[in-house]
Design an enzyme around this catalytic site. Structure first.
Site, mmCIF file in Angstrom:
data_model
loop_
_atom_site.group_PDB
_atom_site.id
_atom_site.type_symbol
_atom_site.label_atom_id
_atom_site.label_comp_id
_atom_site.label_asym_id
_atom_site.label_seq_id
_atom_site.Cartn_x
_atom_site.Cartn_y
_atom_site.Cartn_z
ATOM 1 N N ASP A 50 0.820 -1.212 0.000
ATOM 2 C CA ASP A 50 0.000 0.000 0.000
ATOM 3 C C ASP A 50 0.853 1.260 0.000
ATOM 4 O O ASP A 50 0.471 2.277 -0.584
ATOM 5 C CB ASP A 50 -0.921 0.007 1.221
ATOM 6 C CG ASP A 50 -2.159 -0.853 0.999
ATOM 7 O OD1 ASP A 50 -2.107 -1.735 0.133
ATOM 8 O OD2 ASP A 50 -3.158 -0.641 1.697
ATOM 9 N N ASP A 108 -1.289 -5.328 4.210
ATOM 10 C CA ASP A 108 -2.638 -4.855 4.516
ATOM 11 C C ASP A 108 -3.786 -5.728 4.035
ATOM 12 O O ASP A 108 -4.687 -6.058 4.793
ATOM 13 C CB ASP A 108 -2.823 -3.450 3.943
ATOM 14 C CG ASP A 108 -1.897 -2.449 4.596
ATOM 15 O OD1 ASP A 108 -0.802 -2.846 5.020
ATOM 16 O OD2 ASP A 108 -2.263 -1.270 4.686
ATOM 17 N N LYS A 109 -3.829 -6.071 2.759
ATOM 18 C CA LYS A 109 -4.975 -6.810 2.223
ATOM 19 C C LYS A 109 -4.715 -8.297 2.157
ATOM 20 O O LYS A 109 -5.641 -9.081 1.954
ATOM 21 C CB LYS A 109 -5.331 -6.304 0.809
ATOM 22 C CG LYS A 109 -5.470 -4.807 0.692
ATOM 23 C CD LYS A 109 -6.433 -4.240 1.716
ATOM 24 C CE LYS A 109 -6.370 -2.734 1.770
ATOM 25 N NZ LYS A 109 -5.085 -2.177 2.163
ATOM 26 N N SER A 168 -5.144 5.230 5.556
ATOM 27 C CA SER A 168 -4.100 4.321 6.000
ATOM 28 C C SER A 168 -4.160 4.183 7.511
ATOM 29 O O SER A 168 -4.589 5.095 8.228
ATOM 30 C CB SER A 168 -2.731 4.879 5.596
ATOM 31 O OG SER A 168 -1.700 4.277 6.342
#
Length: 550
Positions: free
Chosen positions: A81, A123-124, A467
């Site tokens: 990200d 993150d994902k 974020s």
């Protein structure tokens, strides 16, 4: 003899062709009778949080083989990200979560693995792995890769956020480009996820809290030998799960999800965890609503003052006892729930050691009596919006100001960098939601620029995301989003907007008749899309439902 799922591809004379292909991989006669374990590894050489995962994968393979299984490793994508931030690439980050889940499902179901170890960090990727785990529902262990060590400059610990905020300082004339160049060389010293309690590390903590990774896993730094040891133990643990037929849906329940939310509130984690936990609940068929987050926030205090709003990095949390120590402080507020370790979460809490009570504070003397996140409702966000209240100064918990409306992140960023924003303004950035952007991009660049310029009384509201590194009065996930005709689509410059974190309210202060008039003849903005984003925009749900695909 234990019945194995993998027998479907290796037992009986009809499976001679399948076995022939397996033999070409070097699988022996003895191994044909053992559990086949998939290893979904998000290793790549573009994401700092993933560049070390090949070594962790080797330790997982060792653990699986030592415990009597046959490991088969396959790749999973991973997007950084931070590298994708602030440009077109950010539109692809959230959709990648679905790709991660889909790709693991495809591999697991096609090859009939008996168990699964998922190795990821950022993150994902970890949310996608959790979604795949409950979707496939075979015995699964999640191994999170660990945080990066803190950067260091002039006696101060650093993370990526200082670099983002440095951009605003250069634009404001309070930092030279040479100083920023020096800072960027000091902030990120090696492999691992970004150092503070941003989305990657928050999701690692949630994974451990809900029982899907081994105790202590989340906070171990990426470069610590303890991470190699727990990787080996994770490989061994999945065989125990296979033998007991313990599956993700036995671990991920309404109780374990509430325990994860409790830890989230105690840590003051990323707003993105709301999105991911909602998506996970949907995959698992567990009823969960945004109001459930508020109910828990009212009773769970904020006890760890973590970066970016506080001073403590993940390395500091690790040295203080990690998530087991956080569970110990929360013990009387937790619910009994099994974990992949074979221990109940209450047993883990009971036997944990708090090594630094100034880092992991008592619930009777917390950082704040309010949990770290709040869900806001009101005329601007009828279906909810999310704020990390742990990162908002108390002076800004209640604010009313004039709207400054921008139809994209780039337009807002231009206004910030050209100093066209005034203290007290309420910035509206719309058309950045799951469908409208599409992909609900994070907005660390404008939030960091505001901090870098020294603004302290500017509110930022968006139907996009923030974020985990964001700090200040930043409210995201506004639902319904502008692209589907939510109220945020009809805000105009100078409208008065009020936020009240005490009352969990976010309101557009115009008469309903005015809003109705503005809606007449409204046509949603059209974007010409192709490929992944076109498919995603057609099928994605709203943020309050986790931005899952229908």
């Amino acid at each position: 003899m234990m019945s194995l799922r993998s027998d479907e591809i290796k037992t009986g004379y009809q499976r001679a062709p399948n076995r022939s292909l397996l033999r070409s991989l070097g699988v022996t006669d003895r191994e044909m009778g053992l559990p086949f374990i998939g290893i979904a590894n998000a290793f790549n050489t573009i994401v700092p949080g993933h560049i070390h995962l090949r070594q962790l994968g080797e330790k997982v393979r060792e653990g699986i083989a030592a415990a009597g299984g046959v490991p088969f490793e396959f790749g999973v994508i991973g997007i950084c990200d931070g590298i994708a931030m602030g440009h077109e690439g950010m539109h692809y980050s959230l959709p990648s979560r679905e790709n991660v889940a889909d790709s693991i499902e495809l591999m697991v179901q096609a090859h009939r693995f008996d168990g699964l170890v998922c190795i990821g960090t950022c993150d994902k990727i970890v949310p996608g792995m959790l979604m795949a785990a409950v979707r496939c529902n075979i015995p699964t262990v999640i191994l999170t890769g660990g945080a990066m060590l803190s950067g260091h400059q002039d006696g101060k610990d650093l993370s990526l956020i200082e670099v983002f905020e440095g951009v605003g300082k250069v634009a404001a004339g309070t930092m030279s480009e040479a100083a920023l160049n020096e800072l960027e060389g000091c902030a990120m010293p090696g492999c691992g996820s970004c150092q503070g309690l941003y989305t990657a590390n928050t999701m690692a903590c949630m994974t451990e809290a809900m029982g899907m990774s081994l105790p202590g896993c989340a906070a171990i730094p990426a470069v610590d030998a303890a991470k190699l040891r727990i990787a080996r133990e994770s490989g061994e643990a999945v065989l125990t799960l296979v033998k007991k037929n313990t599956r993700p849906k036995d671990i991920i329940t309404d109780k374990s999800l509430r325990n994860a939310i409790r830890v989230d509130m105690a840590l003051g984690g990323s707003t993105n965890t709301v999105l991911h936990l909602m998506a996970l609940a949907t995959e698992a068929g567990i009823p969960l609503s945004l109001e459930d987050f508020n109910i828990l926030a009212d009773v769970i205090p904020h006890i760890c003052h973590m970066q970016p709003s506080g001073p403590h990095s993940m390395q500091t949390l690790y040295r203080a006892g990690g998530i087991p120590a956080v569970l110990k402080q929360l013990e009387r507020l937790l619910e009994s729930s099994p974990t992949i370790s074979g221990k109940d979460v209450l047993d883990i809490a009971r036997h944990a050691v708090i090594k630094n009570s100034s880092v992991i504070k008592s619930i009777d003397a917390p950082v704040s009596s309010a949990g770290g996140l709040k869900i806001l409702f009101g005329s601007l966000a009828p279906d909810g919006a999310v704020v990390k209240c742990a990162a908002v100064p108390q002076a800004m918990w209640k604010h009313t100001g004039p709207a400054r409306v921008f139809d994209s992140e780039s337009a807002a960023m231009s206004a910030i960098l050209s100093r066209k924003i005034a203290e007290g303004d309420v910035l509206i950035i719309r058309n950045e939601g799951p469908r409208g952007a599409p992909g609900m991009p994070e907005m660390l660049s404008p939030t960091s620029a505001l901090v870098g310029f020294g603004y302290s009384r500017v509110v930022l509201i968006t139907d996009g995301r923030f974020s985990g590194g964001t700090r200040g009065p930043c409210i995201g996930h506004v639902a319904p989003e502008a692209a589907v005709g939510g109220p945020i689509a009809f805000v105009r410059d100078h409208d008065r907007i009020t936020i009240d974190l005490f009352e969990k309210r976010i309101d557009l202060l115009i008469d309903q008749s005015v809003l109705d008039e503005r809606k007449k003849g409204w046509i949603p903005p059209h974007k010409s899309l192709t490929g992944v984003l076109a498919r995603y925009a057609k099928s994605v749900e709203q943020a309050n439902l986790g931005a899952v695909q229908k």
